[in-house]
Design an enzyme around this catalytic site. Structure first.
Site, PDB file in Angstrom:
ATOM      1  N   LYS A  36       0.460  -1.053  -0.461  1.00  0.00           N
ATOM      2  CA  LYS A  36      -0.057  -0.206  -0.426  1.00  0.00           C
ATOM      3  C   LYS A  36       0.536   1.455   0.482  1.00  0.00           C
ATOM      4  O   LYS A  36       1.868   0.919   0.635  1.00  0.00           O
ATOM      5  CB  LYS A  36      -1.332  -0.134   1.369  1.00  0.00           C
ATOM      6  CG  LYS A  36       0.233  -0.010   2.720  1.00  0.00           C
ATOM      7  CD  LYS A  36      -1.438  -0.315   3.814  1.00  0.00           C
ATOM      8  CE  LYS A  36      -0.188  -0.923   4.860  1.00  0.00           C
ATOM      9  NZ  LYS A  36      -1.054  -0.401   5.971  1.00  0.00           N
ATOM     10  N   ARG A 131      -9.835  -0.812  15.365  1.00  0.00           N
ATOM     11  CA  ARG A 131      -9.146   0.047  14.685  1.00  0.00           C
ATOM     12  C   ARG A 131     -10.541  -0.714  13.805  1.00  0.00           C
ATOM     13  O   ARG A 131     -11.812  -0.783  13.491  1.00  0.00           O
ATOM     14  CB  ARG A 131      -8.237  -0.287  13.620  1.00  0.00           C
ATOM     15  CG  ARG A 131      -8.053   1.050  12.942  1.00  0.00           C
ATOM     16  CD  ARG A 131      -6.483   1.358  12.739  1.00  0.00           C
ATOM     17  NE  ARG A 131      -5.953  -0.219  12.033  1.00  0.00           N
ATOM     18  CZ  ARG A 131      -4.495  -0.096  11.253  1.00  0.00           C
ATOM     19  NH1 ARG A 131      -4.039   1.014  11.665  1.00  0.00           N
ATOM     20  NH2 ARG A 131      -4.242  -1.453  10.780  1.00  0.00           N
ATOM     21  N   TYR A 266      16.560  29.750   8.013  1.00  0.00           N
ATOM     22  CA  TYR A 266      15.227  30.384   7.977  1.00  0.00           C
ATOM     23  C   TYR A 266      14.821  30.645   9.941  1.00  0.00           C
ATOM     24  O   TYR A 266      15.076  29.384  10.568  1.00  0.00           O
ATOM     25  CB  TYR A 266      13.828  29.400   8.033  1.00  0.00           C
ATOM     26  CG  TYR A 266      14.028  30.047   6.776  1.00  0.00           C
ATOM     27  CD1 TYR A 266      13.300  31.293   6.484  1.00  0.00           C
ATOM     28  CD2 TYR A 266      13.666  28.676   5.046  1.00  0.00           C
ATOM     29  CE1 TYR A 266      13.149  30.907   5.023  1.00  0.00           C
ATOM     30  CE2 TYR A 266      12.875  29.052   4.195  1.00  0.00           C
ATOM     31  CZ  TYR A 266      12.881  29.884   4.119  1.00  0.00           C
ATOM     32  OH  TYR A 266      13.403  30.593   2.668  1.00  0.00           O
ATOM     33  N   MET A 314      12.403  23.910   2.263  1.00  0.00           N
ATOM     34  CA  MET A 314      12.156  23.459   0.986  1.00  0.00           C
ATOM     35  C   MET A 314      12.198  22.574   0.006  1.00  0.00           C
ATOM     36  O   MET A 314      12.040  21.041   0.105  1.00  0.00           O
ATOM     37  CB  MET A 314      10.414  24.422   0.130  1.00  0.00           C
ATOM     38  CG  MET A 314       9.378  23.101  -0.853  1.00  0.00           C
ATOM     39  SD  MET A 314       8.621  24.372  -1.890  1.00  0.00           S
ATOM     40  CE  MET A 314       7.624  25.488  -0.253  1.00  0.00           C
TER      41      MET A 314
HETATM   42  C1  LIG Z   1      -3.889  -5.481   7.596  1.00  0.00           C
HETATM   43  C2  LIG Z   1      -2.227  -5.414   7.943  1.00  0.00           C
HETATM   44  N1  LIG Z   1      -1.427  -6.237   7.608  1.00  0.00           N
HETATM   45  C3  LIG Z   1      -0.003  -5.973   7.408  1.00  0.00           C
HETATM   46  C4  LIG Z   1       0.301  -5.089   7.271  1.00  0.00           C
HETATM   47  C5  LIG Z   1       1.890  -4.582   7.108  1.00  0.00           C
HETATM   48  O1  LIG Z   1       2.609  -3.651   8.397  1.00  0.00           O
HETATM   49  P1  LIG Z   1       3.888  -3.297   8.453  1.00  0.00           P
HETATM   50  O2  LIG Z   1       4.809  -2.846   7.563  1.00  0.00           O
HETATM   51  O3  LIG Z   1       4.658  -2.952   9.881  1.00  0.00           O
HETATM   52  O4  LIG Z   1       4.380  -4.909   8.274  1.00  0.00           O
HETATM   53  C6  LIG Z   1      -0.101  -3.253   7.363  1.00  0.00           C
HETATM   54  C7  LIG Z   1      -0.077  -2.018   7.475  1.00  0.00           C
HETATM   55  O5  LIG Z   1       0.028  -1.659   8.207  1.00  0.00           O
HETATM   56  C8  LIG Z   1      -1.904  -3.714   7.876  1.00  0.00           C
HETATM   57  O6  LIG Z   1      -2.971  -2.540   8.556  1.00  0.00           O
END
Ligand SMILES: Cc1ncc(COP(=O)(O)O)c(C=O)c1O
Length: 369
Positions: A36, A131, A266, A314
């Protein structure tokens, strides 16, 4: 070196090495590689194509999954947050994505949908992170409805997520593992509980599917603390035998003499304690270098550590080269990666490596090495 201003070198052999290391740590599990957020800033398609040994890929958003399919990835893709409408469900079915179900709305949508084919569903249970995930008391009801739905494939994957896997002293880990076992005992489904830290620290949480993200990219998922003198070979990620995939580099574009007592940057928030030489590197928060990196944050230049001084701008940062500097304009510095763990830089910026990697912006030139 072919460097415009800032480059992120992406080392695919390190990625391959890390995946193999992970597989050795959990030899009986299949790997859902978490890609992701643009593969944690490393480039979604580039990373997906370099992971032929992964059993499945995990993304958060349907757009990310579509981008993978559009680039020719045929591997199973799991949507880690699931879907939000019946239109999403149609897209999931057409593209053969797998989806998590974690709430009542999703259960209703999937049971009521008219789909061409049944979907592979991962049922997410909240075992303590609070969550995503269904309440354990609702498990039986969700499980039975999914098992009976014509829109759901026969076998599910039961999953949950550890809230504090990186903290080996936290009793919540054992509690979550026990609750997960209790809920799923005797059921014929596959199970999944471990992110990277779970893979490293909690072998009893490996089950049939592990879900590593951070560790794949060569970053230690465990809590650690660096000292200024920490040598790369003493860092956690070397102990874990993983290698950083991203090395972020920037060019030295100016060198200035600075007299004792003068201020830099800055707000003049750093004052020289002695005559010195200041180097200006062409990287700033516009590239994803953290604006809150403090004075003293390490940077590698010409085989030694120099330190960030003054506020991050920046497009530029300033580093103290020391009065005997022989550095030259055009020299290349490393901001993190090989020989300078991103974990250490994150600590100096009061953040976590995840955020630094994800925040790399589009103007950084990505180079596969
Ligand atoms: C449901 C789920 N599994 C696995 C992971 C992977 O986590 P990590 O990057 O800590 O291995 C995430 C990332 O947040 C996640 O949301």
């Amino acid at each position: 070196m072919n460097l415009r201003t800032v480059t992120a070198e992406i080392d695919l052999s390190a990625l391959d090495h890390n995946l193999n290391t992970i597989k050795k740590m959990a030899p009986d599990s299949q790997v859902l590689a978490v890609l992701k957020a643009n593969a944690y800033g490393h480039g979604l398609e580039r990373i997906a194509k370099a992971l032929p040994q992964a059993d499945a890929l995990g993304v958060a958003r349907i757009d990310e999954a579509l981008a993978l399919r559009a680039s020719g990835i045929i591997k199973p893709i799991v949507l880690l947050e699931g879907f939000f409408s019946k239109e999403d469900l149609a897209v999931i079915a057409v593209n053969n994505f797998q989806t998590i179900v974690h709430n009542q709305e999703q259960l209703n949508l999937i049971c009521q949908a008219e789909l061409d084919r049944p979907l592979k569903v991962w049922l997410k249970i909240d075992t303590g992170m609070h969550r995503l995930g269904i309440n354990p008391d609702d498990f039986e009801c969700f499980y039975q409805q999914l098992k009976q739905s014509k829109n759901v494939q026969n076998t599910l994957v039961l999953m949950s997520h550890l809230a504090s896997a990186d903290d080996v002293s936290n009793p919540s880990n054992e509690q979550q593992i026990s609750l997960f076992n209790e809920i799923s005992v005797g059921l014929p489904e596959q199970k999944s509980l471990s992110n990277s830290a779970g893979v490293c620290a909690w072998p009893t949480a490996h089950f049939q599917w592990i879900r590593p993200g951070l560790m794949l990219y060569g970053v230690s998922p465990m809590q650690h603390s660096f000292t200024q003198q920490a040598l790369p070979q003493q860092t956690d990620n070397t102990n874990l035998a993983i290698q950083p995939v991203m090395t972020l580099k920037a060019r030295l574009i100016a060198i200035r003499s600075l007299a004792k007592g003068e201020y830099v940057g800055y707000g003049g928030n750093w004052q020289s304690q002695q005559d010195s030489v200041i180097g200006v590197l062409a990287i700033g928060y516009g590239d994803g270098y953290p604006r809150h990196a403090e004075n003293g944050t390490p940077v590698l230049l010409n085989g030694r550590r120099v330190t960030l001084v003054g506020r991050v701008s920046m497009d530029m940062i300033t580093v103290d080269l020391g009065k005997d500097s022989s550095d030259k304009i055009g020299d290349i510095a490393t901001l993190w990666g090989k020989d300078l763990p991103v974990e250490e830089v994150a600590q100096h910026a009061t953040t976590i490596p995840y955020e630094l990697l994800c925040n790399i912006t589009r103007r950084v030139q990505m180079i596969t090495v």
